[in-house]
Design a protein around this motif. Structure first.
Motif, PDB file in Angstrom:
ATOM      1  N   THR A 279       0.832  -1.217   0.000  1.00 52.49           N
ATOM      2  CA  THR A 279       0.000   0.000   0.000  1.00 52.49           C
ATOM      3  C   THR A 279       0.862   1.260   0.000  1.00 52.49           C
ATOM      4  OG1 THR A 279      -0.198  -0.210   2.380  1.00 52.49           O
ATOM      5  CG2 THR A 279      -2.012  -1.055   1.088  1.00 52.49           C
ATOM      6  N   MET A 280       2.003   1.194   0.703  1.00 48.34           N
ATOM      7  CA  MET A 280       2.888   2.365   0.714  1.00 48.34           C
ATOM      8  C   MET A 280       3.470   2.633  -0.671  1.00 48.34           C
ATOM      9  SD  MET A 280       4.881   1.900   4.325  1.00 48.34           S
ATOM     10  CE  MET A 280       5.935   3.322   4.119  1.00 48.34           C
ATOM     11  N   LEU A 281       3.852   1.560  -1.362  1.00 47.72           N
ATOM     12  CA  LEU A 281       4.406   1.733  -2.706  1.00 47.72           C
ATOM     13  C   LEU A 281       3.335   2.190  -3.672  1.00 47.72           C
ATOM     14  CD1 LEU A 281       6.679  -1.440  -2.938  1.00 47.72           C
ATOM     15  CD2 LEU A 281       7.474   0.923  -2.864  1.00 47.72           C
TER      16      LEU A 281
ATOM     17  N   LYS B  91       2.243   5.782  -3.906  1.00 51.17           N
ATOM     18  CA  LYS B  91       2.999   6.698  -4.758  1.00 51.17           C
ATOM     19  C   LYS B  91       3.051   6.170  -6.198  1.00 51.17           C
ATOM     20  CE  LYS B  91       6.771   8.670  -3.259  1.00 51.17           C
ATOM     21  NZ  LYS B  91       6.492  10.045  -3.761  1.00 51.17           N
ATOM     22  N   ARG B  92       1.913   5.649  -6.663  1.00 50.44           N
ATOM     23  CA  ARG B  92       1.812   5.045  -7.988  1.00 50.44           C
ATOM     24  C   ARG B  92       2.248   6.000  -9.105  1.00 50.44           C
ATOM     25  NH1 ARG B  92       1.793   3.857 -12.329  1.00 50.44           N
ATOM     26  NH2 ARG B  92       0.566   2.365 -13.545  1.00 50.44           N
ATOM     27  N   PHE B  93       1.946   7.285  -8.955  1.00 50.56           N
ATOM     28  CA  PHE B  93       2.248   8.213 -10.041  1.00 50.56           C
ATOM     29  C   PHE B  93       3.495   9.059  -9.802  1.00 50.56           C
ATOM     30  CE2 PHE B  93      -2.236   7.119 -10.465  1.00 50.56           C
ATOM     31  CZ  PHE B  93      -2.169   6.542 -11.727  1.00 50.56           C
TER      32      PHE B  93
ATOM     33  N   GLY C 196       4.423  -1.770  -6.071  1.00 53.20           N
ATOM     34  CA  GLY C 196       3.743  -2.517  -5.023  1.00 53.20           C
ATOM     35  C   GLY C 196       3.215  -3.887  -5.371  1.00 53.20           C
ATOM     36  N   SER C 197       3.375  -4.315  -6.619  1.00 51.19           N
ATOM     37  CA  SER C 197       2.967  -5.658  -6.977  1.00 51.19           C
ATOM     38  C   SER C 197       3.864  -6.634  -6.228  1.00 51.19           C
ATOM     39  CB  SER C 197       3.133  -5.817  -8.478  1.00 51.19           C
ATOM     40  OG  SER C 197       2.781  -7.080  -8.899  1.00 51.19           O
TER      41      SER C 197
END
Lengths: 228, 279, 207
Positions: free
Chosen positions: B116-118, B121-123, B150-151
């Motif tokens: 979730t943390m990664l 910051k998806r974008f 985050g995968s």
């Protein structure tokens, strides 16, 4: 917007090509024959840059003919494939390369084995049991992976070919008409792939009727077959 | 005379139509490699210590592997500024969790939190590949690997970083026994069941191999070994068990070992260091 | 290189050498053939592999066959691995500014002579314009080169006997090409010893 495929069977090889000709999204012709007979047991389905295609096909055709005239026997499929490959390989490093991809199909009368070659404009040659060029690649290769098997008889071969064409019709938005030939020990026959049972039709006719005109009949009259 | 109204301009006078753009690139690649292998009741997480940018070695000792809790160790690789900052934030979240729940976060929960943390910051992602290793709640050794957004997946082993392409196929062969089959009548191979000594040898071989062929890998190696509670340490600390040049230290427990009701003690984490070639 | 895919690896053993390649020929991501050999014999002590652009594989192979046959006729002897390497190298350098997209690998056993009764096994590799490297352990080339380096570095050891070398080179190749989308689709391995060449075709993942 091109599509061709071929497959080998026990003692024959099938070659199939679409018949459309045009530019970008416009089709100007839907009955263009894009399979060239190169000898009594040799033919190729070609595609690529319009202009280059016919020019190259005719160049190959005349050279095959020349070899036949000089030697009184035609070039065997293996040797023909090597010559065509070399011509394209030399062309690709020239000032104006031919942009032609082709499937070369032939029946070797000396070994009674079918041959199929996948050749592209770079001069890449692959000896394959079944192959495709153009848009057909994406659906027909997997179809042939699933249904093709060793030493298929003619009826089984045509069935696989029909499956490929059905798949192309089903999955590819462009509409194609197909032109199809079968090469066996007797020569090159036209096949009506749209008919229910092309092989029965083929067998019911006189061999001469179904034979596709070889560009020029062999010189040594009375001995139509190959004498290698 | 209209012909002469616009005299041809000299090339030198031609205006530059496209202004030169300068754009800040917020990312960098600091090389290095990490890997982790899970055992039945232990987990090994390792990384080299070289940090570089292009052909320039910034330091021969930069940490890439971090102890998070008594049963979790995180390895980060990629852009080290992002890596360091990410670890800092993970540790902060773990502390908050401990304050709120009076217990450290479990391994699989840490894994989900990292996702979730990664993805948060998806974008504008952390340019970091993470590998999390440790001991699961059931006492099994575990490895979780992540991509930068985050995968993630639990696996028996994983390599990442500059030498991933060198190490991963080697691990496929040696850990997953790919392209191998047991002799007829022999036990079937089970990935993730290798003894610690074998795993350590594979880790060392992987890094010495990568050091040999990859310019961004070398200098030193840090191997963290997390052991299940109550597990014997003989195969690590016993006489002559360590390979030549290795130094081992036990890391002091982070938790207050308040849940030590069975008298077995908690999970134990060891840090093994070894030098790698510096060229 | 990335158009057709394909990889080659060669290794030195104790009085033997191994050379192996995958069998894929592709058109970018589409697999075309799974019988495309990239390793060819010069004679029964010398083989070479040509990973790279498939059209150049044929062209270079035909060209080298011609040059080796000319050498054989003029010199009335077989070409040595070292001489052959320089032949390949100069052939490549002839096309310095329009190169063949091929990174050849050569593997061979020099025939014992009076001057050198115990010749060492020989492998070499080149870049696309013919710069030679002669490693003491192994040589790799092709789209899975980095993977091959990693596995070979881990598995190879000095003085392997022919059957052990076979296992080493096979495992190296298979595990490397399984992590490469452009290589695989079967493999073929040649082990060259002084008295025979062992050639085996390996079954591999077909994805």
């Amino acid at each position: 917007m091109e599509c061709s495929f071929g497959l080998t069977g026990k003692d024959y090889v099938l070659l199939c090509s679409d018949m459309s000709a045009g530019r970008s999204i416009i089709r100007m012709k839907s009955d263009e024959n894009k399979i060239k007979t190169l000898g009594p047991h040799l033919a190729m389905a070609y595609g690529g840059e319009p202009g280059d295609t016919n020019n190259f096909a005719e160049y190959v055709e005349r050279n095959m003919r020349l070899y036949h005239i000089r030697n009184h026997y035609p070039l065997l499929p293996e040797s023909a494939s090597a010559w065509i490959r070399r011509t394209l390989a030399e062309s690709i490093r020239s000032r104006k390369p031919y942009s032609v991809n082709l499937l070369l199909a032939g029946y070797d009368t000396t070994t009674t084995k079918p041959h199929l070659y996948w050749i592209d404009y770079l001069g890449t040659k692959a000896v394959v049991p079944y192959a495709a060029h153009g848009m057909g690649v994406y659906v027909s290769l997997s179809t042939m992976d699933k249904w093709w098997f060793n030493d298929m008889n003619k009826r089984e071969g045509v069935d696989v070919l029909k499956k490929c064409i059905d798949e192309v019709k089903k999955r590819i938005t462009v509409h194609f008409n197909f032109n199809c030939i079968l090469i066996d020990k007797d020569g090159i026959h036209h096949i009506d792939i749209e008919s229910e049972d092309p092989i029965t039709e083929l067998e019911s006719q006189q061999p001469k009727e179904t034979l596709v005109d070889a560009p020029n009949p062999p010189l040594d009259i009375g001995n139509v077959g190959v004498t290698a | 005379m209209a012909l002469y109204h616009n005299p041809p301009m000299a090339y030198a006078q031609e205006p530059n139509t496209a202004p030169i753009e300068h754009r800040f690139n917020p990312y960098s690649d600091n090389g290095g490699s990490i890997l982790a292998i899970a055992g039945k009741d232990f987990s090994v997480i390792a990384g080299d210590t070289r940090q570089s940018e292009g052909y320039n070695i910034q330091t021969r000792y930069a940490r890439k592997v971090w102890q998070l809790t008594d049963k979790a160790v995180l390895a980060t690789n990629g852009f080290s500024a992002d890596g360091n900052n990410f670890v800092k934030r993970v540790k902060q979240r773990l502390e908050w969790y401990e304050h709120a729940h009076h217990k450290p976060m479990g391994l699989k929960s840490i894994a989900r939190m990292i996702q979730t943390m990664l993805y948060g910051k998806r974008f504008f992602p952390y340019y970091v590949y993470n590998i999390l290793g440790g001991i699961e709640e059931d006492g099994s050794g575990a490895v979780y690997s992540f991509d930068p957004v985050g995968s993630y997946e639990r696996e028996a082993c994983r390599a990442a970083g500059a030498a991933q392409s060198l190490i991963q196929p080697f691990l496929d062969n040696q850990i997953y026994f790919k392209n191998q089959q047991p002799e007829s009548g022999a036990e079937p191979f089970i990935p993730g069941n290798l003894p610690l000594s074998t795993v350590l040898s594979l880790v060392v071989d992987s890094f010495t191999s990568a050091t040999e062929r990859h310019i961004e890998v070398g200098d030193g190696m840090e191997i963290y070994i997390v052991m299940k509670k109550g597990r014997s340490t003989d195969d690590l600390l016993g006489e002559g068990k360590l390979q030549k040049g290795m130094k081992v230290e036990e890391l002091i427990p982070l938790g207050e070992s308040s849940d030590d009701e069975d008298g077995q003690g908690g999970e134990r984490t060891f840090l093994v260091r070894q030098a790698l070639k510096r060229d | 290189m990335e158009l057709n895919g394909g990889s080659v690896v060669a290794m030195i053993g104790k009085d033997c050498v191994a050379i192996a390649s995958d069998l894929r020929l592709g058109n970018q991501a589409v697999g075309i053939a799974s019988n495309f050999d990239k390793v060819f014999p010069v004679n029964d002590k010398l083989y070479y592999g040509l990973p790279g652009l498939a059209t150049d594989v044929y062209t270079l192979r035909e060209h080298l066959r011609f040059r080796v046959n000319m050498y054989r006729m003029k010199e009335e002897r077989e070409i040595t691995p070292k001489t052959f390497t320089h032949l390949v190298s100069s052939t490549l350098y002839e096309k310095r500014f329009g190169p063949f997209f091929i990174e050849p690998v050569v593997a061979g056993l020099p025939t014992p002579t009076e001057l050198d009764p115990h010749p060492k096994p020989f492998i070499s590799t080149m870049d696309t314009i013919g710069c030679i490297t002669t490693p003491k352990d192994f040589a790799v080339a092709g789209t899975a080169a980095d993977k091959l380096y990693g596995v070979a570095e881990g598995l190879w050891e000095p003085d392997l006997e022919p059957e052990d070398l076979f296992e080493t080179v096979s495992q190296t190749l298979l595990n490397a090409v399984d992590r490469d989308a452009l290589s695989g689709w079967g493999a073929v391995v040649h082990i060259i010893t002084q008295d025979k060449v062992i050639t085996r075709t390996l079954r591999a993942r077909m994805d």
